[in-house]
Design an enzyme around this catalytic site. Structure first.
Site: not given
Length: 281
Positions: A31, A37, A61, A147, A149, A153, A176, A185
């Site tokens: 979110g 996103h 997490q 993404g 970034k 992950q 981006i 972020s």
């Protein structure tokens, strides 16, 4: 676009879409959506008939001293972004919907999660792998979008998909950035105006590393040293890590002989930011 909060409601849509032979794209998020996103959702909407965006701040997490309780949330804003970007469903479950109180089953990964952010955030990737596995099972996507970034992950999820035989294409999308180079972020919202200016040191230091590589530098020690010196020029910055690794295995390298990932994590004040780039031979 529908905003759904229950797994059963999502599955009703999935069942109907599969019956109609439609393709499904999944964009997992926590979110507080930004342009990064948005780019994932837009790409998913171009490549699939239907797009589901998960909007879930995943509690398992986060570590005990991390920012779970203060992580930014704005469902109305997220819904607006999703609608404009072409999402079909915004899935916003409560933690109690995603996890049983007495759950004993989790998805873990090893080796590839023992370095970079995984080494600094014990249990983080167990939480990531578990929630992503659950989202895959709930939404049955043909493709899932992440993404670049969060480079580690992406690597972890790709390996998990391979190891567990998920029939899902993992699509990694470019970082981006703001006009001054700072990677988009959700945590950028924590930064004060002074910290926001200081945060550009991440992209500046990585650009310096790119220049060295473009000019033929192969010695990883020299590349890391240049990044460390550059970041050291910013008083508000404190290095968590500077690493150069194989872009696929994430194993450390001492000489540039293959595609590499240059990844950094830096505290600006109390806010931990990450950034990276991949350099191909």
């Amino acid at each position: 676009m529908e905003i759904l909060h229950s797994i059963s409601d999502v599955k009703k849509y999935i069942k109907q879409w599969k019956k109609e032979g439609l393709t499904i794209g999944l964009v997992p998020t926590m979110g507080y959506l930004h342009d990064g996103h948005k780019s994932l959702i837009e790409r998913a909407s171009k490549e699939n008939d239907k797009v589901i965006v998960s909007d879930f701040v995943n509690p398992i997490q986060f570590g005990p001293n991390e920012d779970l309780d203060v992580y930014p949330r704005d469902l109305d804003r997220d819904a607006e972004v999703c609608t404009k970007a072409g999402a079909s469903i915004l899935f916003n479950p409560e933690p109690s919907e995603m996890y049983f109180d007495d759950a004993v089953t989790f998805v873990n990964s090893s080796k590839i999660t023992d370095i970079l952010c995984g080494a600094r955030r014990p249990g983080h990737f167990r939480g990531v792998c578990t929630v992503v596995t659950k989202l895959f099972n709930i939404t049955c996507p043909d493709r899932a979008y992440f993404g670049e970034k969060d480079a580690q992950q992406v690597a972890v999820i790709k390996r998990m998909v391979r190891d567990l035989n998920f029939d899902i294409e993992i699509v990694a999308c470019p970082i981006i950035r703001e006009e001054d180079g700072l990677a988009k972020s959700s945590r950028n919202s924590y930064l004060s105006s002074e910290e926001r200016k200081a945060a550009t040191i991440l992209s500046k230091s990585l650009n310096l590393a790119k220049e060295l590589l473009d000019n033929g530098e192969k010695n990883v020690y020299n590349i890391k040293k240049a990044i460390i010196i550059e970041i050291g020029k910013e008083p508000l910055a404190k290095i968590d890590y500077v690493e150069v690794v194989d872009s696929l295995s994430l194993k450390s390298v001492s000489k540039v002989q293959q595609s590499i990932l240059v990844a950094i994590a830096v505290y600006i004040g109390k806010i931990r930011l990450i950034d990276n780039f991949t350099w191909n031979i």
